[in-house]
Design an enzyme around this catalytic site. Structure first.
Site, PDB file in Angstrom:
ATOM      1  N   ASN A 111       0.857  -1.187   0.000  1.00  0.00           N
ATOM      2  CA  ASN A 111       0.000   0.000   0.000  1.00  0.00           C
ATOM      3  C   ASN A 111       0.890   1.233   0.000  1.00  0.00           C
ATOM      4  OD1 ASN A 111      -2.449   1.513   0.244  1.00  0.00           O
ATOM      5  ND2 ASN A 111      -2.006   1.819   2.422  1.00  0.00           N
ATOM      6  N   HIS A 113       0.747   5.327   1.289  1.00  0.00           N
ATOM      7  CA  HIS A 113      -0.022   6.216   2.164  1.00  0.00           C
ATOM      8  C   HIS A 113       0.632   7.599   2.154  1.00  0.00           C
ATOM      9  CE1 HIS A 113      -2.841   7.150   5.341  1.00  0.00           C
ATOM     10  NE2 HIS A 113      -1.855   7.751   5.972  1.00  0.00           N
ATOM     11  N   SER A 140       4.688   7.019   2.290  1.00  0.00           N
ATOM     12  CA  SER A 140       5.244   5.732   2.729  1.00  0.00           C
ATOM     13  C   SER A 140       4.673   4.604   1.904  1.00  0.00           C
ATOM     14  CB  SER A 140       4.846   5.461   4.185  1.00  0.00           C
ATOM     15  OG  SER A 140       5.117   6.551   5.031  1.00  0.00           O
ATOM     16  N   ASP A 149      -3.084   0.881   7.804  1.00  0.00           N
ATOM     17  CA  ASP A 149      -1.919   1.745   7.543  1.00  0.00           C
ATOM     18  C   ASP A 149      -0.767   1.432   8.504  1.00  0.00           C
ATOM     19  OD1 ASP A 149      -3.308   3.067   5.502  1.00  0.00           O
ATOM     20  OD2 ASP A 149      -4.125   4.556   6.885  1.00  0.00           O
TER      21      ASP A 149
HETATM   22  C1  GRF Z   1      -2.597   8.632  -2.956  1.00  0.00           C
HETATM   23  O1  GRF Z   1      -2.476   9.824  -2.256  1.00  0.00           O
HETATM   24  C2  GRF Z   1      -2.197   7.470  -2.085  1.00  0.00           C
HETATM   25  O2  GRF Z   1      -1.183   7.800  -1.185  1.00  0.00           O
HETATM   26  C3  GRF Z   1      -3.478   7.151  -1.361  1.00  0.00           C
HETATM   27  O3  GRF Z   1      -4.468   7.345  -2.340  1.00  0.00           O
HETATM   28  C4  GRF Z   1      -4.052   8.313  -3.285  1.00  0.00           C
HETATM   29  C5  GRF Z   1      -4.211   7.738  -4.652  1.00  0.00           C
HETATM   30  O4  GRF Z   1      -3.900   8.669  -5.657  1.00  0.00           O
HETATM   31  N1  GRF Z   1      -3.430   5.820  -0.829  1.00  0.00           N
HETATM   32  P1  GRF Z   1      -3.954   8.261  -7.199  1.00  0.00           P
HETATM   33  O5  GRF Z   1      -5.354   7.707  -7.457  1.00  0.00           O
HETATM   34  O6  GRF Z   1      -2.904   7.234  -7.420  1.00  0.00           O
HETATM   35  O7  GRF Z   1      -3.709   9.528  -7.940  1.00  0.00           O
END
Ligand code: GRF
Length: 217
Positions: A111, A113, A140, A149
């Site tokens: 994932n 974050h 991260s 998370d």
């Molecule tokens: C990102 O900010 C990621 O960190 C979070 O969701 C968002 C996804 O953005 N988990 P995108 O759809 O890849 O532009």
């Protein structure tokens, strides 16, 4: 996996700019990463269009059609496993996953974050970093465990918070770093360099620090 291709299934709910970064980096000569399929829980997720434009298989599984989290997650697992991926990548997938799902993909579920975990789990991370007066912020990549998370960190990008930053300006700069560190972590995994050991994430057989590999662009 060394020598072979690493098939990746990406789960998303929105824009998919991280998916795009993965697609772009997987086109580099010698890349072992193959984005095998993109699955969204919303038919209007723009990431699906990005996948189609790149000739990648797509599927939509709408959670609203299921009676509870476990039923949805079971269907999602069946759909993912139909593509037989080595790695499952969460890229803005706005669903909390059940313990059964997370355990099923133990050690092959990543994932990203938008904070320097363990700070600011959950939502509104950029505003929370500003409200706290933090001098640094970032993003991260981590292995997913049952703690939201909370799994072992693989890599973090750290940026300075500037005096005139807003949540929006921070989000933009953090996003740019996400597009660097997520392809990096996926590449490490695909090359067989990154894995989840008993005690945490290992890179080239060596334990990563608790913060993961730190990048200060
Ligand atoms: C990102 O900010 C990621 O960190 C979070 O969701 C968002 C996804 O953005 N988990 P995108 O759809 O890849 O532009």
């Amino acid at each position: 996996m060394p020598g072979d291709t690493c098939d990746v299934v990406v789960l998303l709910s929105g824009s998919g700019s991280n998916l795009q970064a993965l697609i772009d980096s997987s086109a580099a000569p010698g890349s072992k990463v193959r984005v095998r399929a993109v699955i969204a829980n919303r038919a209007d997720a723009y990431g699906l269009q990005r996948a189609e434009a790149a000739g990648i298989a797509t599927a939509v599984l709408d959670h609203k059609g299921f009676d509870g989290r476990d039923a949805f997650d079971a269907a999602l697992m069946a759909l993912i496993d139909g593509f037989a991926p080595q790695l499952v990548v969460l890229a803005g997938f706005m669903r909390i996953l059940s313990g059964g799902f997370v355990r099923h993909y133990q050690g092959r579920l990543l994932n990203i974050h938008p904070s320097l975990l363990p700070l600011y789990k959950g939502l509104h991370t950029h505003q929370r970093a500003l409200d706290a007066g933090d001098a640094e912020h970032g993003c991260s990549v981590h292995f997913v465990t049952e703690e939201l998370d909370g799994g072992p960190l693989v890599v973090q990008a750290v940026i300075a918070v500037e005096p005139d930053d807003t949540a929006q300006s921070l989000a933009q700069r953090v996003h740019r770093q996400e597009h660097q560190i997520y392809p990096l972590a996926v590449r490490w995994f695909a090359e067989g360099r990154l894995r989840l050991g008993e005690e945490g994430a290992l890179l080239d057989g060596q334990p990563l620090p608790a913060s993961g590999h730190l990048i200060r662009p």
